[in-house]
Write a protein that holds these residues in place. Structure first.
Motif, PDB file in Angstrom:
ATOM      1  N   ARG A 611       0.812  -1.272   0.101  1.00  0.00           N
ATOM      2  CA  ARG A 611      -0.111  -0.015   0.079  1.00  0.00           C
ATOM      3  C   ARG A 611       0.980   1.334  -0.078  1.00  0.00           C
ATOM      4  O   ARG A 611       0.567   2.116  -0.931  1.00  0.00           O
ATOM      5  N   GLU A 612       1.904   1.317   0.862  1.00  0.00           N
ATOM      6  CA  GLU A 612       2.606   2.401   1.061  1.00  0.00           C
ATOM      7  C   GLU A 612       3.176   2.725  -0.544  1.00  0.00           C
ATOM      8  O   GLU A 612       3.515   3.972  -0.933  1.00  0.00           O
ATOM      9  N   ARG A 613       3.714   1.637  -1.265  1.00  0.00           N
ATOM     10  CA  ARG A 613       4.705   2.019  -2.309  1.00  0.00           C
ATOM     11  C   ARG A 613       3.482   2.264  -3.362  1.00  0.00           C
ATOM     12  O   ARG A 613       4.048   3.342  -4.336  1.00  0.00           O
ATOM     13  N   MET A 614       2.119   1.749  -3.323  1.00  0.00           N
ATOM     14  CA  MET A 614       1.421   2.127  -4.349  1.00  0.00           C
ATOM     15  C   MET A 614       1.075   3.705  -4.215  1.00  0.00           C
ATOM     16  O   MET A 614       0.896   4.615  -5.029  1.00  0.00           O
ATOM     17  N   VAL A 615       0.752   4.092  -2.766  1.00  0.00           N
ATOM     18  CA  VAL A 615       0.392   5.561  -2.465  1.00  0.00           C
ATOM     19  C   VAL A 615       1.423   6.386  -2.941  1.00  0.00           C
ATOM     20  O   VAL A 615       1.370   7.749  -3.310  1.00  0.00           O
ATOM     21  N   ALA A 616       2.582   5.945  -2.735  1.00  0.00           N
ATOM     22  CA  ALA A 616       4.124   6.913  -3.234  1.00  0.00           C
ATOM     23  C   ALA A 616       3.924   6.937  -4.596  1.00  0.00           C
ATOM     24  O   ALA A 616       4.415   8.159  -5.172  1.00  0.00           O
ATOM     25  N   ARG A 617       3.599   6.036  -5.460  1.00  0.00           N
ATOM     26  CA  ARG A 617       3.538   6.032  -6.784  1.00  0.00           C
ATOM     27  C   ARG A 617       2.485   7.007  -7.273  1.00  0.00           C
ATOM     28  O   ARG A 617       2.679   7.780  -8.352  1.00  0.00           O
ATOM     29  N   LEU A 618       1.221   6.735  -6.461  1.00  0.00           N
ATOM     30  CA  LEU A 618       0.420   7.775  -7.018  1.00  0.00           C
ATOM     31  C   LEU A 618       0.835   9.086  -6.890  1.00  0.00           C
ATOM     32  O   LEU A 618       0.461  10.047  -7.455  1.00  0.00           O
TER      33      LEU A 618
END
Length: 717
Positions: A611-618
């Motif tokens: 989740r953290e990586r996905m939000v960072a990518r967003l």
């Protein structure tokens, strides 16, 4: 999975025999480790193919038989080729005997074939000196199902089916270069006039609404047939037949004859509906059995009322066109009713037995009824697709094709010779299902498919595509290889069995071409590197799911690195919707159900990192701010998928309304209400068809998707 050190490795002859029949003796698992398949597994799989390999000597004898078998027949049992290139055809006749070969094209034309100067040494076959002649199938043969004809000197003639298939399907026909659509589990989406489950009338309304807001397709769950008496299997992916449809989805009031019922007859239909309509507004697990019991009573009333002369002729034409397959399916339904809860007599194991013929005569009225149900379902499906196209959808209804059928269902009964008995299809262990999966579905036998000119696949595809603009093929890798699990063994103790993918894909593409439809392959999981490229070359779209698309470091794949020939989505029906996934409900649920083989703390830490990586990518793509809300994350994730080059983008209806619960938890049966979860919002308030046009959350997500695609003009209107 079995300890590799404890596996009994196959001997040399068993190894060669398995290779000759496409049975894997080793494979690479999802962790990258090389695994050897145990000899007991290989022997059991070969036995299901009708091959005795109990000893090395038996394996040697089987190898010899495989080597000589093609020489015994003048022509192969069937031939499937791709258009646009030449193909060689081997013809076997007594050595020195002249033979002429032509193609009888389905439109009545005749194509004479030329013999190629290729010398093959003759051999003795059952006491006859036999030679091989090689003929050329030209590159310009027309697409279609034709017949090969070999006229042998002396007056004998041999024939074989020939399928000339598209080299590649054409790209989807859309208003722009790309399209988007909605994914829904139809049974879960109900209206005020549904009978407890979503049906084909609801499908028409859904296509009308989503077409009006710019969608090009509506992907729905498989509508395959289920049991007609007793308990109906909830999973749409474990049907009794993949060729025919579940009459549960019929809307009785929409049958033309219903309008002309007498008062008392009409009252019977209305009373049946009133029994189950209150369920439409509850958030309790769906009760298919109650809904079907009510509909069955109503449908029997409508059927008994009769039809006009023209309507009866239409029904008669439908039955004639569907042929023996429909008659066998209808008989199976009638037999299931007759022997409800009891074992069938042994004489009924063969659908072609005299006992079955007698039952067909005695149950003629019920056979007529079940054939009529398929005609009605077909008519309502046709209407839904018509509404979809009239609303502006480029593709319209996108059907889902399950990977297999119930072991005790209509297909496995009427086409018994086509299935490998004593085998269940499944999947080896992977990161999401660490114990592997056994779907308990008998696989098709590759040799039986060739013998029947792929009739089971051809007829199934033709029916499913008749009123559709596209089909999603669940686990399309099953056209290449399937994970066979012998009865009594664990899911991890199976092995892969290869199919003639050139023929399988070709037959599917030919039927899709005839229907003007698009084919999407669900190619997730462990995929051999060349398979995706092959499917793309044949014009079959793949599948990309955001949560599964990662780079070598485990970060979400950049949008520009996605494949273009895919249907790209954020999630699937085997995961919670975005809201639930972000809340780690996929971890909580698997922990509660005892499905984890890795400590829960490790799994949860991996989920949080994901989740953290996905939000960072967003954030990198400026799709969210510092502290996004759940709704903002849902819309940002879909905007991220739209930024990929994917030709089709799918939006889950559950994401659009804020649902948090998964429709299915792989690896479970009764432990979770799989395939019974009604559509609801994040507060578990039921969302009905009538509620969708007024759903601010849904309209906001649709607007975000269309804005990201640069196609929001019509929505603004």
């Amino acid at each position: 999975m079995t300890d590799p050190a404890a596996v009994e490795a196959p001997g040399p002859s068993l190894h060669r025999l398995a290779d000759a029949l496409g049975v894997a003796t080793d494979f690479w698992d999802f962790t990258g480790h090389h695994r050897t398949v145990g000899a007991p597994t290989i022997r059991a799989v070969l036995a299901a193919l009708g091959v005795d390999a109990a000893t090395e000597e038996a394996a040697e004898a089987a190898l010899a038989e495989i080597d000589v078998a093609p020489w015994r027949a003048t022509l192969p049992p069937s031939v499937v080729v791709s258009a646009g290139r030449e193909h060689d055809l081997a013809v076997h006749v007594p050595d020195g005997t002249a033979v002429r070969v032509h193609v009888a094209v389905e439109d009545g034309r005749r194509w004479d074939l030329t013999q190629r100067e290729v010398w093959t040494a003759p051999r003795d076959v059952d006491g006859v000196r036999t030679g091989r002649a090689t003929f050329v199938l030209p590159a310009d043969l027309p697409l279609g199902w034709h017949e090969l004809v070999a006229d042998v000197e002396g007056g004998s003639r041999a024939t074989a089916p020939l399928a000339v298939t598209p080299a590649a399907l054409e790209a989807p026909t859309l208003a722009t270069d790309r399209g988007w659509g909605v994914m829904a589990q139809l049974y879960s989406v109900r209206s005020a006039t549904s009978w407890g489950v979503g049906d084909l009338a609801d499908l028409a309304e859904l296509t009308a609404f989503f077409g009006d807001v710019g969608a090009d397709f509506l992907l729905i769950n498989p509508l395959h047939a289920a049991e007609t008496t007793g308990h109906m299997t909830p999973s749409p992916y474990l049907p009794v037949s993949r060729r025919f449809f579940n009459p549960l989805y019929i809307r009785p009031e929409d049958i033309p004859e219903t309008a002309y019922l007498t008062g008392p007859q009409r009252a019977l239909v209305e009373w049946a509906a009133q029994e189950v309509r209150p369920a439409n507004t509850t958030n309790e697990p769906l009760d298919r059995d109650a809904s079907w019991a009510a509909k069955l009573r109503a449908l029997e009333v409508v059927h008994a009322a009769g039809r006009s002369r023209s309507r009866q002729r239409s029904l008669d034409r439908f039955r004639a066109e569907e042929g023996q397959g429909l008659e066998d399916f209808a008989l199976w339904c009638a037999l299931q009713e007759k022997y409800a809860g009891r074992a069938w007599p042994e004489e009924l194991a063969d659908a072609r037995s005299p006992f079955a013929a007698r039952e067909r005569r005695e149950l003629a009225d019920r056979v007529d009824f079940h054939a009529w149900l398929q005609w009605v379902a077909d008519s309502q499906l046709a209407h839904a697709q018509q509404v979809a196209k009239e609303s502006g959808m480029g593709l319209g209804v996108m059907h889902d094709l399950a990977v297999g059928v119930h072991p005790d269902g209509a297909d496995s009964w009427s086409q018994r010779e086509a299935f490998a008995l004593g085998i269940g299809v499944g999947a080896p262990p992977d990161m999401y299902n660490q114990q592997g999966q056994n779907w308990h579905q008998p696989p098709w036998r590759p040799d039986a498919l060739a013998r029947t000119a792929y009739a089971p696949l051809r007829e199934m595809a033709r029916t499913v595509l008749r009123h559709a603009g596209a089909v999603r093929v669940d686990h399309i890798l099953g056209l290449f290889r399937l994970w066979w699990i012998p009865d009594g063994m664990g899911a991890g103790e199976g092995t892969y069995v290869r199919y003639d993918h050139e023929a399988m894909v070709g037959v599917l593409l030919l039927e899709a071409h005839r229907a003007g439809a698009v084919v999407i392959g669900e190619d997730l999981g462990t995929v051999e590197p060349w398979v995706r490229g092959y499917l793309a070359e044949r014009g079959v779209l793949g599948t990309s799911v955001l949560w599964f698309e990662k780079d070598s470091a485990g970060w979400p794949l950049e949008p520009g690195d996605y494949r273009d020939l895919v249907l790209a989505t954020v999630d699937t029906h085997d995961l919670p919707p975005v809201a639930g996934y972000l809340a780690e409900e996929h971890v909580d649920l698997r922990e509660r159900l005892g499905l984890l083989t890795t400590p829960v703390d490790e799994v949860r830490a991996e989920a949080r990192l994901e989740r953290e990586r996905m939000v960072a990518r967003l954030r990198e793509h400026e799709l969210v701010g510092a502290d996004p809300t759940e709704r903002e994350l849902v819309e940002a994730l879909h905007a991220y998928v739209v930024r990929t080059p994917a030709v089709l983008v799918g939006v889950s209806l559950t994401d659009a309304v804020g649902e948090r619960r998964a429709q299915n938890q792989p690896g479970t049966d009764t432990e979770y209400p799989n395939w019974k979860v009604p559509l609801a919002d994040g507060a578990e308030r039921v969302v009905m068809v009538e509620d969708l046009p007024g759903s601010a959350r849904l309209l906001s997500l649709v607007a975000a998707v269309r804005a990201a695609m640069g196609d929001d003009d019509r929505l603004a209107d």
